[in-house]
Design an enzyme around this catalytic site. Structure first.
Site, mmCIF file in Angstrom:
data_model
loop_
_atom_site.group_PDB
_atom_site.id
_atom_site.type_symbol
_atom_site.label_atom_id
_atom_site.label_comp_id
_atom_site.label_asym_id
_atom_site.label_seq_id
_atom_site.Cartn_x
_atom_site.Cartn_y
_atom_site.Cartn_z
ATOM 1 N N HIS A 90 0.707 -1.050 0.057
ATOM 2 C CA HIS A 90 0.048 0.148 0.204
ATOM 3 C C HIS A 90 0.792 1.305 -0.157
ATOM 4 O O HIS A 90 0.403 2.496 0.290
ATOM 5 C CB HIS A 90 -0.955 -0.063 1.063
ATOM 6 C CG HIS A 90 -1.801 -1.123 1.259
ATOM 7 N ND1 HIS A 90 -2.533 -1.572 0.393
ATOM 8 C CD2 HIS A 90 -1.708 -2.210 2.503
ATOM 9 C CE1 HIS A 90 -3.256 -2.837 0.881
ATOM 10 N NE2 HIS A 90 -2.896 -2.981 2.081
ATOM 11 N N HIS A 105 -7.032 -4.851 -1.286
ATOM 12 C CA HIS A 105 -6.375 -5.863 -1.416
ATOM 13 C C HIS A 105 -7.058 -6.935 -2.451
ATOM 14 O O HIS A 105 -6.793 -7.859 -2.640
ATOM 15 C CB HIS A 105 -6.320 -6.786 -0.064
ATOM 16 C CG HIS A 105 -5.868 -6.105 1.095
ATOM 17 N ND1 HIS A 105 -6.752 -5.287 1.833
ATOM 18 C CD2 HIS A 105 -4.927 -5.541 1.870
ATOM 19 C CE1 HIS A 105 -6.591 -4.823 2.800
ATOM 20 N NE2 HIS A 105 -5.030 -4.998 2.874
#
Ligand SMILES: Nc1ncnc2c1ncn2[C@@H]1O[C@H](COP(=O)(O)OP(=O)(O)O)[C@@H](O)[C@H]1O
Ligand SMILES: Nc1ncnc2c1ncn2[C@@H]1O[C@H](COP(=O)(O)OP(=O)(O)O)[C@@H](O)[C@H]1O
Ligand SMILES: [Mg+2]
Ligand SMILES: [Mg+2]
Ligand SMILES: [Mg+2]
Ligand SMILES: [Mg+2]
Lengths: 329, 207, 329, 207
Positions: free
Chosen positions: C57, C219
């Site tokens: 991320h 995700h």
């Protein structure tokens, strides 16, 4: 082509409006142009700094407009240099009486359009100076060619001349430091995938599933070698080697920039950085400061570039000075 | 015959049609040895030229050419915009006061255009650019005293095709070095559409 | 899979080393851990701020370590919450005597691992408080489910609690402002393409050439609807509408964040921003500040998210306070 | 027979083998209704467990289970790492001081494990998680007085397969809501490999 856009032929105009809408306290759009300027231009007595070029390299150039960096950025169509009249509008808007300095990336189109604008501005009585950035060592430099391309090293030049102007330097002083900085900066990029120009609607070039290209330009211009995909360490070595071979950095202090071209996860940039730092350490080159992220992209191209700039005390101080430009970090 | 405002406007109209029809092809050529925007640039620019010159009545050829130049300079960008714009600007100056142009007048104007292109672009012939069409065309018009549609087209086409075997040393295609050989220069192809547009106009193909 | 990596199963470790190597003046790696801490931890008297989560991320979370933001970020494997022992190391390293505050994104794994670490830290006599961020309105919130996910709004929470801690606030005061901020932030994302977990080696999911998914997680968890690709304006409307429907923003001041998920050119984010700003204006919602860029990505996923946070004077001041975190801009 | 240190170690070894062999499959299952890391997580964790427990001699079952627990907790992360780690930790505590385990002892340990999982994960049965294998296995061992390899495997398999028709309401799969129906739960499949590993160990399949 999968893009979050409305009309392929209005992306630049909409983007510029989106930038102005994002940072109303810091910048504004010059009406009916694709020029983003600092809110407070012209800053009386300060040399105005103008840069720009084709769009598709965001955050370059409009993201670097702000106190301590650019006074104006002119956005051309995607990968197309802006026109002289747009550049002229920018020059006129930022001239605070002490002239305007242009930072130009070395492409035929950019050079021609900015120079035409400079002539028009001078005809209107505005002093104009310029520097042409040519940091891309993938391209041979000779008097018979167009010379090396200007790529992401340009962002460091923006920072340096912007800080200099903010300190109240004259056009001549800015020109001198810009020339020094350009002489000391080298970059090279590599790509894993192509980008897609919105209006073209298809990839600018094709790279096989196991191929990469070293030395690619930020508009998809070709590199030195197309070859099979290597490990991050090998890529870092190759890029660093090409940069280090072009200029003698031994014993000096440098700024390092690892730039993502658009689609490459930042994770991968840090992995490249790990190796680059190691290489520099082994060569006794002292890293003064490292910049990692997307500074000058090529739409959604996957890939990265490595930039080294040799620093002296003056350049260090200029890089470190504060800026309010939203995209510089 | 000589070229009057009518032929000049027809010339621009047909050039625009040619370019719009070949927008994708020009972009593909530029994807091969450039950055893939040439067709987009030219289509945008010539459409604007058309809007401009068909929007009003002209007395002087020089005014048509000047509006064409200013439109190309202010609406295209890139390398091709200001270079072609400069070409038309120099032609405009060269033909100032003339109501019609014979081949010698036109050749003189083209020679001015070429000087302008060379000065701006710092390129010369054989560097695989649009100059490699404009230059032979100037030579051709200097050598003849008639506007012959067929020969104009043929000459422009020949010149355009010769760029295929050249190696680019100026403009973005120069980065491709040897690999630029074997590809037509996009700007030369556009220039071919411009001169074949002139041929059509001479024939009275439009209007 | 085209990635600039060495070994798929060493990406996190190499990335963490690459981060430490990039910013040696600001941060360091805790030896033998995947924890990045501020160089000067523990800061005596200051509450320590710890966050983290799975990797992939970036720049979240390690890019937000710096004065005025996080004291430590713990990186798990790609998309995998870090383990309690790593989080514990972070907590111990940053405790300046006044306790440690944890910012957790609402995922089962993150909550469990951070809570286990908190228990271990408390057993060692360290006061620990926490907030669980759950800004993703794509997920229904009910007591029978795991609740809304925590996504990019978390970055604004980092900024707020980090500023608060820097000012010398107590654990309890930080907890109060964090709860308020979390209650006022909502986000939603959309994707055009999947990401590729390096060790998995293939896309996490497939989207057709003309498909997009609204409400996607960071995700690659699924969204609300998979549908045909819409225009930027329509996408902006859809995202804004979902956020605005979840919380009453009318008449209030907000921070806006338009976040790129990894591969989407910044140009497109600005085009989305243009429409979002227009929508807010039409609804009389006053934009105090706008953040545009990649703040919390999902590897090389193409897509974006829109975040709104309702602000009061306290939150505004905390967002505006200075930070040295390299990735916050 | 009863489970001794030998069978427990064999259990872990065979579980690891099962998981390594099915790493890609487990990841695929997690790509369908999760984030595609479960196989990677479990393969990493059980490899570490194996390194740990085969590296030394154990006297007590409880020590083997404790090392397993601590390794899973500190090497896996995600949801599955701490949950399975907690399961083994609770089992370790439950069997403290025992040199061998009959089915009742093992059932008691599993019940502790289940409580631990529920407390940590705030889930209960029928939410499409690994609990839906662990819970039926505890029930099964409570009801029998023999370790029967075949029935163990069959029971675990049945339980695993039942997760296919469940709708997930906890863990990442919960975001798929109705769409989670029709897919096996990755954690349940891992749990099946663990219990079928136990069945093999009971048969003396390894050592
Ligand atoms: N220095 C130059 N002199 C003359 N023509 C040039 C020069 N550089 C480029 N050109 C012409 O411009 C064309 C490319 O135009 P275009 O693609 O629109 O601009 P850009 O190269 O900036 O993307 C080339 O095909 C070539 O004919
Ligand atoms: N709250 C919970 N209680 C019990 N088991 C859970 C819970 N949440 C998730 N799990 C189990 O964890 C598995 C997913 O593990 P893994 O993919 O390794 O972690 P993550 O979901 O964090 O990516 C699921 O298949 C499910 O069996
Ligand atoms: Mg171009
Ligand atoms: Mg081009
Ligand atoms: Mg995970
Ligand atoms: Mg998972």
């Amino acid at each position: 082509m999968k893009k979050i856009i409305n009309n392929a032929n209005e992306v630049v105009q909409e983007m510029v409006e989106g930038i102005a809408a994002a940072y109303p306290d810091a910048v504004k759009q010059l009406p009916e142009t694709s020029v983003i300027v600092r809110n407070d231009v012209p800053v009386k007595g300060k040399v105005g700094i103008v840069s720009g070029g084709g769009s598709g390299h965001e955050p370059a150039h409009a993201g670097y407009v702000g106190k301590g960096m650019l006074d104006a950025a002119v956005s051309g169509e995607v990968f197309t240099s802006p026109t002289p009249d747009q550049v002229l509008e920018a020059i006129k808007a930022v001239d605070g009486g002490n002239g305007v300095f242009l930072v130009i990336k070395n492409y035929t189109g950019d050079v021609i359009n900015f120079e035409m604008a400079a002539e028009l501005a001078e005809a209107e009585g505005i002093d104009v100076e310029q520097v042409v950035v040519n940091d891309d060592v993938a391209v041979e430099d000779s008097s018979f060619t167009t010379g090396r391309r200007g790529i992401v090293g340009t962002v460091l030049i923006h920072k340096i001349v912007g800080s200099m102007a903010e300190k109240g330097a004259t056009l001549k002083e800015i020109k001198a430091v810009a020339d020094k900085a350009v002489a000391n900066v080298r970059s090279i990029g590599m790509a894993l995938t192509s980008c897609i120009v919105p209006e073209a609607g298809k990839p600018s070039f094709e790279l096989g599933e196991n191929e990469m290209e070293i030395g690619i330009g930020i508009h998809g211009e070709p590199g030195i070698e197309r070859e099979s995909l290597k490990s991050s360490n090998e890529i870092a070595e190759r890029l660093a080697e090409k940069v280090l071979r072009d200029l003698d950095y031994s014993g000096s202090e440098v700024a390092v920039m690892i730039n993502g071209l658009g689609a490459t996860p930042e994770m991968e940039l840090f992995i490249v950085n790990k190796k680059v730092q190691q290489i520099l350490k082994d060569k006794d080159i002292h890293v003064y400061r490292t910049y990692i992220g997307e500074f000058m992209t090529s739409l959604e191209m996957a890939g990265c570039s490595v930039t080294l700039m040799k620093l002296d005390d003056e350049l260090k101080a200029l890089l470190d000075a504060d800026t309010a430009a939203p995209a510089f970090r | 015959m000589e070229l009057t405002v009518k032929e000049i406007i027809a010339w621009l109209e047909i050039s625009n049609t040619n370019i719009q029809e070949n927008k994708a092809y020009l972009t593909e050529l530029d994807q091969a040895i450039g950055d893939g925007d040439h067709g987009i640039n030219m289509a945008r620019g010539f459409q604007e030229v058309l809007n401009k010159v068909t929007d009003q009545e002209y007395e002087a050829i020089s005014d048509v050419l000047k509006d064409t130049a200013m439109t190309l300079i202010s609406k295209v960008g890139g390398a091709s915009g200001p270079l072609l714009g400069t070409a038309f600007l120099k032609m405009s100056t060269a033909v100032k006061g003339q109501e019609s142009l014979d081949t010698a007048d036109f050749a003189a104007a083209l020679n001015e255009a070429i000087n302008g292109i060379k000065q701006r672009g710092k390129a010369t012939e054989e560097e695989k650019t649009l100059l490699d069409v404009w230059s032979p065309m100037a030579d051709y018009f200097s050598a003849v005293d008639q506007f012959s549609a067929e020969v104009i087209t043929e000459t422009a086409k020949d010149a355009m095709e010769k760029t295929k075997d050249m190696m680019a040393t100026k403009g973005r295609a120069a980065y491709f070095k040897e690999k630029s050989i074997g590809h037509l220069d996009p700007g030369a192809v556009t220039s071919f559409y411009i001169f074949s547009g002139l041929a059509e106009a001479v024939k009275g193909g439009k209007n």
